[in-house]
Write a protein that holds these residues in place. Sequence first.
Motif, PDB file in Angstrom:
ATOM      1  N   LEU A   9       5.092  12.112  20.454  1.00  0.00           N
ATOM      2  CA  LEU A   9       4.352  11.133  19.784  1.00  0.00           C
ATOM      3  C   LEU A   9       3.915   9.896  20.580  1.00  0.00           C
ATOM      4  CD1 LEU A   9       6.293  10.728  16.512  1.00  0.00           C
ATOM      5  CD2 LEU A   9       4.291  11.908  16.969  1.00  0.00           C
ATOM      6  N   PRO A  10       2.594   9.357  20.514  1.00  0.00           N
ATOM      7  CA  PRO A  10       2.319   8.073  21.282  1.00  0.00           C
ATOM      8  C   PRO A  10       3.257   7.080  21.059  1.00  0.00           C
ATOM      9  CG  PRO A  10       0.182   9.035  20.142  1.00  0.00           C
ATOM     10  CD  PRO A  10       1.604   9.727  19.660  1.00  0.00           C
ATOM     11  N   GLU A  11       3.561   6.253  21.962  1.00  0.00           N
ATOM     12  CA  GLU A  11       4.422   4.992  22.022  1.00  0.00           C
ATOM     13  C   GLU A  11       3.983   4.133  20.925  1.00  0.00           C
ATOM     14  OE1 GLU A  11       7.774   3.260  22.765  1.00  0.00           O
ATOM     15  OE2 GLU A  11       7.301   5.214  23.504  1.00  0.00           O
ATOM     16  N   ILE A  12       2.953   3.684  20.759  1.00  0.00           N
ATOM     17  CA  ILE A  12       2.357   2.738  19.714  1.00  0.00           C
ATOM     18  C   ILE A  12       2.638   3.022  18.316  1.00  0.00           C
ATOM     19  CG2 ILE A  12       0.212   3.785  19.147  1.00  0.00           C
ATOM     20  CD1 ILE A  12       0.407   0.149  20.124  1.00  0.00           C
ATOM     21  N   LEU A  13       3.186   4.285  17.935  1.00  0.00           N
ATOM     22  CA  LEU A  13       3.539   4.606  16.516  1.00  0.00           C
ATOM     23  C   LEU A  13       4.744   4.098  16.383  1.00  0.00           C
ATOM     24  CD1 LEU A  13       2.069   8.227  15.903  1.00  0.00           C
ATOM     25  CD2 LEU A  13       1.197   6.136  15.367  1.00  0.00           C
ATOM     26  N   TYR A  14       5.648   4.176  17.383  1.00  0.00           N
ATOM     27  CA  TYR A  14       6.889   3.563  17.337  1.00  0.00           C
ATOM     28  C   TYR A  14       7.082   2.161  17.228  1.00  0.00           C
ATOM     29  CZ  TYR A  14       8.631   8.219  18.295  1.00  0.00           C
ATOM     30  OH  TYR A  14       8.828   9.728  18.346  1.00  0.00           O
ATOM     31  N   ARG A  15       5.937   1.370  17.780  1.00  0.00           N
ATOM     32  CA  ARG A  15       5.893   0.017  17.838  1.00  0.00           C
ATOM     33  C   ARG A  15       5.523  -0.356  16.205  1.00  0.00           C
ATOM     34  NH1 ARG A  15       7.394   1.015  21.648  1.00  0.00           N
ATOM     35  NH2 ARG A  15       9.235   0.668  20.341  1.00  0.00           N
ATOM     36  N   ILE A  16       5.056   0.417  15.675  1.00  0.00           N
ATOM     37  CA  ILE A  16       4.561   0.326  14.243  1.00  0.00           C
ATOM     38  C   ILE A  16       5.958   0.453  13.311  1.00  0.00           C
ATOM     39  CG2 ILE A  16       3.386   1.266  12.205  1.00  0.00           C
ATOM     40  CD1 ILE A  16       1.060   2.233  13.954  1.00  0.00           C
ATOM     41  N   GLY A  17       6.701   1.253  13.768  1.00  0.00           N
ATOM     42  CA  GLY A  17       8.005   1.469  13.287  1.00  0.00           C
ATOM     43  C   GLY A  17       8.941   0.205  13.222  1.00  0.00           C
ATOM     44  N   ALA A 130       2.064  18.299   3.685  1.00  0.00           N
ATOM     45  CA  ALA A 130       3.215  17.415   2.945  1.00  0.00           C
ATOM     46  C   ALA A 130       4.529  17.235   3.903  1.00  0.00           C
ATOM     47  CB  ALA A 130       3.501  18.196   1.779  1.00  0.00           C
ATOM     48  N   LEU A 131       4.295  16.976   5.208  1.00  0.00           N
ATOM     49  CA  LEU A 131       5.151  16.804   6.107  1.00  0.00           C
ATOM     50  C   LEU A 131       5.319  15.489   6.603  1.00  0.00           C
ATOM     51  CD1 LEU A 131       4.491  20.030   8.369  1.00  0.00           C
ATOM     52  CD2 LEU A 131       6.540  19.746   6.856  1.00  0.00           C
ATOM     53  N   ALA A 132       6.368  14.723   6.869  1.00  0.00           N
ATOM     54  CA  ALA A 132       6.604  13.616   7.116  1.00  0.00           C
ATOM     55  C   ALA A 132       7.607  13.301   8.421  1.00  0.00           C
ATOM     56  CB  ALA A 132       6.695  12.585   6.307  1.00  0.00           C
ATOM     57  N   ILE A 133       7.335  12.338   9.316  1.00  0.00           N
ATOM     58  CA  ILE A 133       8.303  11.780  10.390  1.00  0.00           C
ATOM     59  C   ILE A 133       8.545  10.395  10.216  1.00  0.00           C
ATOM     60  CG2 ILE A 133       8.695  11.762  12.969  1.00  0.00           C
ATOM     61  CD1 ILE A 133       6.675  14.119  13.297  1.00  0.00           C
ATOM     62  N   ALA A 134       9.901   9.990  10.243  1.00  0.00           N
ATOM     63  CA  ALA A 134      10.247   8.676   9.915  1.00  0.00           C
ATOM     64  C   ALA A 134       9.815   7.898  11.228  1.00  0.00           C
ATOM     65  CB  ALA A 134      11.753   8.934   9.470  1.00  0.00           C
ATOM     66  N   LEU A 135       9.471   6.766  11.129  1.00  0.00           N
ATOM     67  CA  LEU A 135       9.209   5.779  12.222  1.00  0.00           C
ATOM     68  C   LEU A 135      10.132   4.685  12.385  1.00  0.00           C
ATOM     69  CD1 LEU A 135       5.172   5.854  12.224  1.00  0.00           C
ATOM     70  CD2 LEU A 135       6.783   7.236  13.846  1.00  0.00           C
ATOM     71  N   ASN A 136      10.928   4.486  11.150  1.00  0.00           N
ATOM     72  CA  ASN A 136      11.974   3.306  11.474  1.00  0.00           C
ATOM     73  C   ASN A 136      13.059   3.610  12.187  1.00  0.00           C
ATOM     74  OD1 ASN A 136      10.918   3.544   8.413  1.00  0.00           O
ATOM     75  ND2 ASN A 136      11.249   1.558   9.051  1.00  0.00           N
ATOM     76  N   GLY A 137      13.672   2.581  12.649  1.00  0.00           N
ATOM     77  CA  GLY A 137      14.695   2.529  13.835  1.00  0.00           C
ATOM     78  C   GLY A 137      15.805   3.507  13.448  1.00  0.00           C
ATOM     79  N   GLU A 138      16.423   3.286  12.360  1.00  0.00           N
ATOM     80  CA  GLU A 138      17.572   4.026  11.947  1.00  0.00           C
ATOM     81  C   GLU A 138      17.458   5.435  11.650  1.00  0.00           C
ATOM     82  OE1 GLU A 138      19.825   2.528   8.854  1.00  0.00           O
ATOM     83  OE2 GLU A 138      20.129   0.618   9.762  1.00  0.00           O
ATOM     84  N   LYS A 139      16.136   5.850  11.280  1.00  0.00           N
ATOM     85  CA  LYS A 139      15.596   7.373  10.886  1.00  0.00           C
ATOM     86  C   LYS A 139      14.821   7.646  11.899  1.00  0.00           C
ATOM     87  CE  LYS A 139      14.416   5.735   6.591  1.00  0.00           C
ATOM     88  NZ  LYS A 139      14.153   6.003   5.111  1.00  0.00           N
ATOM     89  N   ARG A 140      14.481   7.086  12.665  1.00  0.00           N
ATOM     90  CA  ARG A 140      13.089   7.511  13.803  1.00  0.00           C
ATOM     91  C   ARG A 140      13.410   8.872  14.319  1.00  0.00           C
ATOM     92  NH1 ARG A 140      11.519   2.977  17.753  1.00  0.00           N
ATOM     93  NH2 ARG A 140      11.072   2.361  15.436  1.00  0.00           N
ATOM     94  N   ASN A 141      12.346   9.612  13.946  1.00  0.00           N
ATOM     95  CA  ASN A 141      12.030  10.846  14.430  1.00  0.00           C
ATOM     96  C   ASN A 141      12.594  11.995  13.427  1.00  0.00           C
ATOM     97  OD1 ASN A 141      10.754  10.382  16.998  1.00  0.00           O
ATOM     98  ND2 ASN A 141      12.638   9.900  17.858  1.00  0.00           N
ATOM     99  N   ARG A 142      12.928  11.548  12.453  1.00  0.00           N
ATOM    100  CA  ARG A 142      13.728  12.613  11.313  1.00  0.00           C
ATOM    101  C   ARG A 142      12.422  13.158  10.670  1.00  0.00           C
ATOM    102  NH1 ARG A 142      18.890   9.564   8.540  1.00  0.00           N
ATOM    103  NH2 ARG A 142      20.040   9.401  10.355  1.00  0.00           N
ATOM    104  N   PHE A 143      12.709  14.606  10.504  1.00  0.00           N
ATOM    105  CA  PHE A 143      11.566  15.364   9.783  1.00  0.00           C
ATOM    106  C   PHE A 143      11.955  15.203   8.499  1.00  0.00           C
ATOM    107  CE2 PHE A 143       9.461  17.823  12.961  1.00  0.00           C
ATOM    108  CZ  PHE A 143       8.132  17.717  12.479  1.00  0.00           C
ATOM    109  N   VAL A 144      10.776  14.947   7.426  1.00  0.00           N
ATOM    110  CA  VAL A 144      11.002  15.062   6.049  1.00  0.00           C
ATOM    111  C   VAL A 144      10.169  16.469   5.319  1.00  0.00           C
ATOM    112  CG1 VAL A 144      10.851  14.073   3.930  1.00  0.00           C
ATOM    113  CG2 VAL A 144      11.199  12.853   5.724  1.00  0.00           C
ATOM    114  N   ASP A 145      10.687  17.435   4.960  1.00  0.00           N
ATOM    115  CA  ASP A 145       9.910  18.543   4.666  1.00  0.00           C
ATOM    116  C   ASP A 145      10.464  19.099   3.320  1.00  0.00           C
ATOM    117  OD1 ASP A 145       8.827  21.009   4.574  1.00  0.00           O
ATOM    118  OD2 ASP A 145       9.692  21.748   6.383  1.00  0.00           O
ATOM    119  N   LEU A 146      10.068  18.461   2.089  1.00  0.00           N
ATOM    120  CA  LEU A 146      10.666  18.657   0.913  1.00  0.00           C
ATOM    121  C   LEU A 146       9.863  20.079   0.375  1.00  0.00           C
ATOM    122  CD1 LEU A 146      10.219  15.192  -0.452  1.00  0.00           C
ATOM    123  CD2 LEU A 146      12.111  16.086   0.645  1.00  0.00           C
ATOM    124  N   PHE A 147       8.869  20.812   0.957  1.00  0.00           N
ATOM    125  CA  PHE A 147       8.280  21.884   0.224  1.00  0.00           C
ATOM    126  C   PHE A 147       8.308  23.126   1.284  1.00  0.00           C
ATOM    127  CE2 PHE A 147       6.852  18.001  -1.699  1.00  0.00           C
ATOM    128  CZ  PHE A 147       6.923  18.175  -2.961  1.00  0.00           C
TER     129      PHE A 147
END
Length: 477
Positions: A9-17, A130-147
Motif C-alpha cells: 500500500l502507498p504510505e499516504i494511506l497510512y497517514r490517513i489512518g 466487498a473487501l476492506a483493509i483496516a487503516l487504523n493503528g491498532e487494526k492496521r492491515n487487517r483484512f475484512v472479508d465478510l462474504f
Amino acid sequence: MTNFNRESLPEILYRIGDLADRTGMDCYLVGGYVRDILLRRPCKDIDIMVIGDPVPFARTVLDKLKGRNFVLFERFRTAQVELSDPSAGTLKLELVGARKESYNPDSRKPITLVGTLEDDLSRRDFTINALAIALNGEKRNRFVDLFHGREDLSARILRTPLDPLQTFSDDPLRMMRAARFAAQLDFNLLPEVLEAMKIMRERISIVSRERVSHEFFKIMQAARPSKGLVILHETGLLKEIIPEIAAMAGIEQVDGLRHKDTLYHTFQVIDNVALHSDNLWLRTAALLHDIGKPATKRFNRTAGWTFHGHDAVGTRIAAKIFTSLRWPLDNLEYVQKLIRLHHRPIPLSKDEITDAAVRRLMFDAGEDLQDLMNLCRADVTSKNPAKVARIMKNFNHVEEKITQVSEKDLLAKWRPPISGEDIMATLGLPEGKLVGMIKKRMENAVIDGLIPYDRDAALRYIQEAYNEMTSESGNPS
C-alpha cells in the motif's frame, strides 16, 4: 480477519489512518482498489470508508496532507480529493461514510442512512468488491472479508453478497457491471447470478442510457469483449439495450442451405480486432459492420442466402443506435465509413483490377484505410484453414497493390491537389453547388488517372471543366 502486507500500500494511506485515529474514527480501504491489489492490477482510484460523517474527516485529510482538487457531494455526504505519494504518485481518493441503503422500485438512486461496516459491505455489487483493509493503528492491515470475496477471487467467480435478485432489483446497472467484470477480469458468473439477470433484465430500462453505455463501452474495451457480450446476449440484456444487435442472432436453413450466426460471427470479429487495436471506435465498427444483415436477408434457390445492400442499411441503423444510446456523434462518421466500405478490399485482389479502382478505395477510406484493412482481416472467422489462408493471401495482394499505387502517386493519405478555395479563386466563383461539382470532377479525374496528381494539372483541368460546363448549359449555376 487476516493481516495484509504493508509494503503493498502507498504510505499516504497510512497517514490517513493516523488522522482517523486522532479523530476517533474507524477507517478502511474498501472496494475495487482492494480487489485490484490482490489481483496485482494497476489502480489509482481509491475508496476510503469511515464509520461516521466523512465530510469533516475529508476536510482534515485535505488540510493535513496537502490535498488538492477537493470536490464535495453534499447530497451523498461524500468527497473527492487528490493526494501525492512519494512512490505511487498522484492518487484520487473518494471518502465515504459507511451506509445502508434502501431503494424506490422506480429508481436506482438509493435512500441512504448511516450504517455499520457490515451494512456497507453487504450493499456492494459483488463479493470481490466487498473487501476492506483496516487503516487504523491498532487494526492496521487487517483484512475484512465478510462474504468470502478472496475465495471468489481465487476461484475467479462473480457472486453477490446478498440474494442476486435483490442486488439487481436495487440497482439494475449492476447487471451490466457483472458482464463488464467478467470480460475485464476473465471471471465467470455463478448460475444463480446469471439466472437473476435473466429474470431482472427488463429493469435495466430505469437506468439512464448514458450509464448503460458507459458500462457497455468498458466491456468493448476489455481484452476479450465477447465474454461480456455473450453474457449480455444470453441473459436477454442485449435485446433490452440494443435490440438491433440482438436481432443478428440465429441460423436459418432452407433446402439444406443455412447461413452462419451473424451475432456470434460479430463477437469473433470484435475479439479479432481487439487482438491488434485498443481503438474503441474500430471495435464499435466491428460490432456494427453486419448490423444491416437481418433487414436484408433473402433466400434465393440459385444463389442461396444473400444480404444485398446490408452495408448501406447498416450505416442507417448505426446512426439510429448512436442517437438512441447517446453515443458521441463525433465518431459516427468514422464508424459508418468502415461499415460502408468493409466489403470493398477483397474484390481488389483480382489481377485485372486497375490502379484507378485501388485509388478509389484509398480515396474513399482516406486516413482510415489501415483501420479498414484491419477490420477486413478481422472479419475472416472461417474455421477452414485452407479458406482462411486463401483469403489472407488475397489481402496481402491487395495491400501490395495499395503500396504500389501509393508509391506512384502519393495517395496513401489522399488529399485533393487543390481545394474548393483554389477553385473559387481561379474561376472567380462564389461558394456554392457549382464549386462542389467541379471539385468532384477533378477528384475523379485524378483517381481515374486522367490527370496526374499535380496542382498545375488540376488547375488546368478545372478551367477546362468549367468551360465545358458553361458551353453545355449556357448557365452552369
